[in-house]
Design a protein around this motif. Structure first.
Motif, short mmCIF file in Angstrom:
data_model
loop_
_atom_site.label_atom_id
_atom_site.label_comp_id
_atom_site.label_asym_id
_atom_site.label_seq_id
_atom_site.Cartn_x
_atom_site.Cartn_y
_atom_site.Cartn_z
N GLY A 8 0.77 -1.23 0.00
CA GLY A 8 0.00 0.00 0.00
C GLY A 8 0.80 1.28 0.00
N GLY A 9 2.12 1.17 0.10
CA GLY A 9 2.92 2.38 0.06
C GLY A 9 2.94 2.99 -1.33
N GLY A 10 3.51 4.19 -1.40
CA GLY A 10 3.59 4.85 -2.70
C GLY A 10 3.89 6.32 -2.54
N LEU A 11 3.69 7.04 -3.65
CA LEU A 11 3.94 8.48 -3.70
C LEU A 11 2.60 9.21 -3.66
N LEU A 20 -2.15 1.58 4.27
CA LEU A 20 -1.20 0.49 4.30
C LEU A 20 -1.86 -0.77 4.85
N SER A 21 -1.40 -1.91 4.36
CA SER A 21 -1.91 -3.19 4.84
C SER A 21 -0.75 -4.08 5.23
N CYS A 22 -0.97 -4.92 6.22
CA CYS A 22 0.03 -5.88 6.68
C CYS A 22 -0.69 -7.21 6.88
N VAL A 92 10.09 4.69 5.39
CA VAL A 92 9.71 3.29 5.18
C VAL A 92 8.86 2.88 6.38
N TYR A 93 7.71 2.33 6.11
CA TYR A 93 6.77 1.92 7.16
C TYR A 93 6.84 0.41 7.33
N GLN A 108 8.86 -6.52 5.88
CA GLN A 108 9.99 -6.04 5.07
C GLN A 108 9.94 -4.53 4.83
N GLY A 109 8.81 -3.92 5.11
CA GLY A 109 8.69 -2.48 4.95
C GLY A 109 8.08 -2.07 3.62
N THR A 110 7.43 -0.92 3.64
CA THR A 110 6.87 -0.34 2.41
C THR A 110 7.15 1.16 2.43
#
Length: 116
Positions: A8-11, A20-22, A92-93, A108-110
């Motif tokens: 779900g990360g991005g610009l 964001l989803s985990c 980085v989340y 691992q982070g997004t």
């Protein structure tokens, strides 16, 4: 062993939103706590939001009212809804799962990038 996969990360532009989803390889009630953390370049990793097995949530002041953590029990997924994003939210989340036996796992982070 627990696998955590973030997405779900991005610009996004300042003022925008991201979700964001985990997704966990285990059922969410396996965990004492689930949390989101972030790490910006040159800075330490910091807490963004947590949710306990009982559903209690906690946020630091700098995201209070803008970010919301939630969980989908059926999908073994925890979400982070981020609104009113600021350039300083760029990082980085990471998703973190704390088990009742005091062990923990990281995803691992997004990457989240907020442009001004």
């Amino acid at each position: 062993q627990v696998q955590l996969v973030e997405s779900g990360g991005g610009l996004v532009q300042a003022g925008g939103s991201l979700r964001l989803s985990c997704e966990s390889s285990r059922g969410l009630f396996s965990f004492k706590n689930l949390g989101w953390y972030r790490q910006a370049p040159g800075k330490q990793r910091e807490l963004v939001a947590t949710i306990t097995s009982g559903g209690s949530t906690n946020y630091p002041d700098f995201v209070m009212g803008r970010f919301t953590i939630s969980r989908d029990i059926a999908k073994n997924t925890v979400h982070l809804q981020m609104n009113s994003l600021k350039p300083e939210d760029t990082a980085v989340y990471y998703c973190k799962a704390d088990l009742f036996n005091l062990s923990f796992y990281w995803g691992q982070g997004t990457q989240v990038t907020v442009s001004s």
